[in-house]
Design a protein around this motif. Structure first.
Motif, PDB file in Angstrom:
ATOM      1  N   HIS A  95      19.483 -13.711  15.563  1.00 22.15           N
ATOM      2  CA  HIS A  95      18.489 -14.240  16.490  1.00 22.15           C
ATOM      3  C   HIS A  95      17.233 -13.379  16.398  1.00 22.15           C
ATOM      4  O   HIS A  95      17.289 -12.192  16.091  1.00 22.15           O
ATOM      5  CB  HIS A  95      19.021 -14.245  17.923  1.00 22.15           C
ATOM      6  CG  HIS A  95      20.268 -15.060  18.096  1.00 22.15           C
ATOM      7  ND1 HIS A  95      20.242 -16.422  18.257  1.00 22.15           N
ATOM      8  CD2 HIS A  95      21.576 -14.698  18.111  1.00 22.15           C
ATOM      9  CE1 HIS A  95      21.480 -16.867  18.382  1.00 22.15           C
ATOM     10  NE2 HIS A  95      22.310 -15.852  18.291  1.00 22.15           N
ATOM     11  N   ARG A  98      16.679 -10.272  20.272  1.00 18.70           N
ATOM     12  CA  ARG A  98      17.868  -9.798  20.964  1.00 18.70           C
ATOM     13  C   ARG A  98      17.948  -8.284  20.802  1.00 18.70           C
ATOM     14  O   ARG A  98      17.500  -7.738  19.789  1.00 18.70           O
ATOM     15  CB  ARG A  98      19.138 -10.437  20.395  1.00 18.70           C
ATOM     16  CG  ARG A  98      19.211 -11.956  20.532  1.00 18.70           C
ATOM     17  CD  ARG A  98      19.567 -12.364  21.953  1.00 18.70           C
ATOM     18  NE  ARG A  98      19.529 -13.828  22.114  1.00 18.70           N
ATOM     19  CZ  ARG A  98      20.559 -14.635  21.859  1.00 18.70           C
ATOM     20  NH1 ARG A  98      21.698 -14.134  21.405  1.00 18.70           N
ATOM     21  NH2 ARG A  98      20.444 -15.938  22.055  1.00 18.70           N
ATOM     22  N   PRO A  99      18.544  -7.573  21.763  1.00 25.55           N
ATOM     23  CA  PRO A  99      18.746  -6.126  21.573  1.00 25.55           C
ATOM     24  C   PRO A  99      19.494  -5.807  20.281  1.00 25.55           C
ATOM     25  O   PRO A  99      19.193  -4.817  19.608  1.00 25.55           O
ATOM     26  CB  PRO A  99      19.554  -5.731  22.810  1.00 25.55           C
ATOM     27  CG  PRO A  99      19.167  -6.726  23.849  1.00 25.55           C
ATOM     28  CD  PRO A  99      18.976  -8.018  23.111  1.00 25.55           C
ATOM     29  N   THR A 101      19.254  -7.293  17.536  1.00 31.55           N
ATOM     30  CA  THR A 101      18.325  -7.398  16.415  1.00 31.55           C
ATOM     31  C   THR A 101      17.590  -6.082  16.204  1.00 31.55           C
ATOM     32  O   THR A 101      17.450  -5.601  15.078  1.00 31.55           O
ATOM     33  CB  THR A 101      17.326  -8.539  16.673  1.00 31.55           C
ATOM     34  OG1 THR A 101      18.041  -9.763  16.739  1.00 31.55           O
ATOM     35  CG2 THR A 101      16.283  -8.622  15.572  1.00 31.55           C
TER      36      THR A 101
END
Length: 402
Positions: A95, A98-99, A101
């Protein structure tokens, strides 16, 4: 959001640096060769993914330390890339925001530092979007790629791709048309380098000796072959619309479509509505393109936007087929109208396509001569030795700050 799904990253160590005759990066780290990492979505056979795999493998087989990082550890070239380049690392980004990521990018940056990578080359849009941050955090040189015209991406992707171009020390385009497109949008002309796609004609010819496994599915007749993703920008419906017009003069003309995508149901319905369902064969995805194309008389690619330098057209030319193409992106750099095929406007009508298609069908000798010229062109400009040398010199110049 990214395509697909995947697994966990690999932290395997890389092979040691080497000096290779004439291609080491003198002045960067004395006594050591340049070390590049290639970031790409996965390692499927076609497109940017296949080009990335072939370049990385080819340079590694010359003794140069090239590593590969993917978003998904899968694809036709995975085993071969690992054999040539060492373990393929996975970057588990699924995604955009997102954290997880951010953590994945940070782990990639740490790996780049740990492995003493000099250059991170991002080969596709997702790679450029996330790779730019990993390269910055690691303090390594970043190279972006522009392998199409960027006309199909949402605004958020376009913004991040423009940022990647600004961050990059160089941007690699695969066609002069792509370079001109982005220079017109504001990218400095001296930042964009054109490096051609690679096609190994000798390998393709060996694969073409194997019989095509789906031959019994092919309708008899004078076959025009299409090998591409069935996406809207590829404009496959234009060929289906032209087919009834062609069959009025050449009743056994048939269309062979190899590839899959979201347009498949609409294209099938169009063929049925026009009464040419029996003359239109949808094969789905295939890795047997070299064996399939000799069973066709013509190769076609008629996009209306976004095209870069087409691997599909290179395959047609390597198979000695005349090509029917639209003047979109880099197609005019491969197809010379009247010499290696027919080149039509990107806005061509079904009638114009039918006329060009018939032109190629009517004169077999002329079309065969076009195919021979196309084959010679691929050997002269896109052979592995020629393209790999250009890439090797390119990475050397990047490392030396040229």
């Amino acid at each position: 959001m990214l395509r697909g799904s995947g697994g966990d990253p690999s932290g395997a160590a890389a092979p040691p640096h080497q000096v290779v005759g004439g291609v080491s990066c003198d002045g960067v780290r004395e006594g050591e060769a340049c070390k590049a990492a290639h970031l790409v979505f996965d390692l499927i056979c076609g497109g940017s993914e296949g080009q990335c795999a072939r370049i990385a493998m080819g340079l590694a087989q010359r003794g140069l330390p090239h590593r590969v990082v993917v978003f998904h550890r899968r694809g036709y070239f995975l085993d071969a890339v690992e054999a040539a380049c060492g373990p393929v690392r996975e970057l588990p980004i699924r995604h955009a925001a997102r954290p997880a990521t951010v953590r994945a990018i940070a782990r990639l940056a740490a790996w780049l530092r740990r492995e003493r990578i000099d250059v991170l080359h991002a080969w596709d849009a997702d790679a450029a979007i996330f790779g730019q941050f990993a390269a910055q955090w690691a303090g390594v040189k970043f190279v972006a790629s522009r392998r199409d015209l960027g006309q199909i991406y949402p605004r958020w992707k376009l913004a991040l791709l423009r940022r990647a171009d600004r961050v990059a020390v160089r941007v690699v385009a695969n066609a002069e048309a792509v370079r001109a497109h982005f220079v017109a949008q504001g990218t400095p002309a001296d930042k964009i380098v054109v490096l051609p796609n690679l096609l190994d004609v000798e390998e393709r010819d060996r694969l073409a000796q194997s019989p095509y496994s789906g031959r019994e599915r092919l309708p008899a007749g004078r076959r025009l072959g299409v090998v591409n993703r069935l996406d809207p920008e590829k404009n496959g419906g234009l060929l289906i619309a032209a087919l009834p017009l062609v069959r009025k003069e050449v009743p056994d003309a048939v269309l062979i479509v190899a590839g899959d995508g979201r347009e498949m149901p609409a294209l099938r319905a169009q063929a049925a509505a026009l009464g040419v369902a029996d003359a239109t064969c949808f094969l789905g995805e295939t890795t047997e393109t070299p064996a399939l194309l000799p069973l066709c008389e013509i190769g076609a690619l008629v996009p209306n936007r976004n095209e870069g330098l087409s691997n599909t057209i290179l395959e047609y030319l390597a198979a000695s087929l005349p090509v029917l193409a639209t003047d979109c992106g880099g197609n005019r750099e491969l197809v010379r109208d009247g010499e290696t095929g027919r080149l039509l406007p990107a806005t061509a009508s079904p009638g114009e396509v039918a006329a060009a298609w018939l032109d190629l069908l009517r004169d077999r000798a002329r079309s065969a001569a076009m195919g021979r010229r196309g084959h010679e062109q691929v050997v002269r400009r896109h052979a592995p030795a020629i393209v790999l040398e250009q890439f090797a010199r390119f990475y050397q110049r990047v490392l030396q700050g040229e």
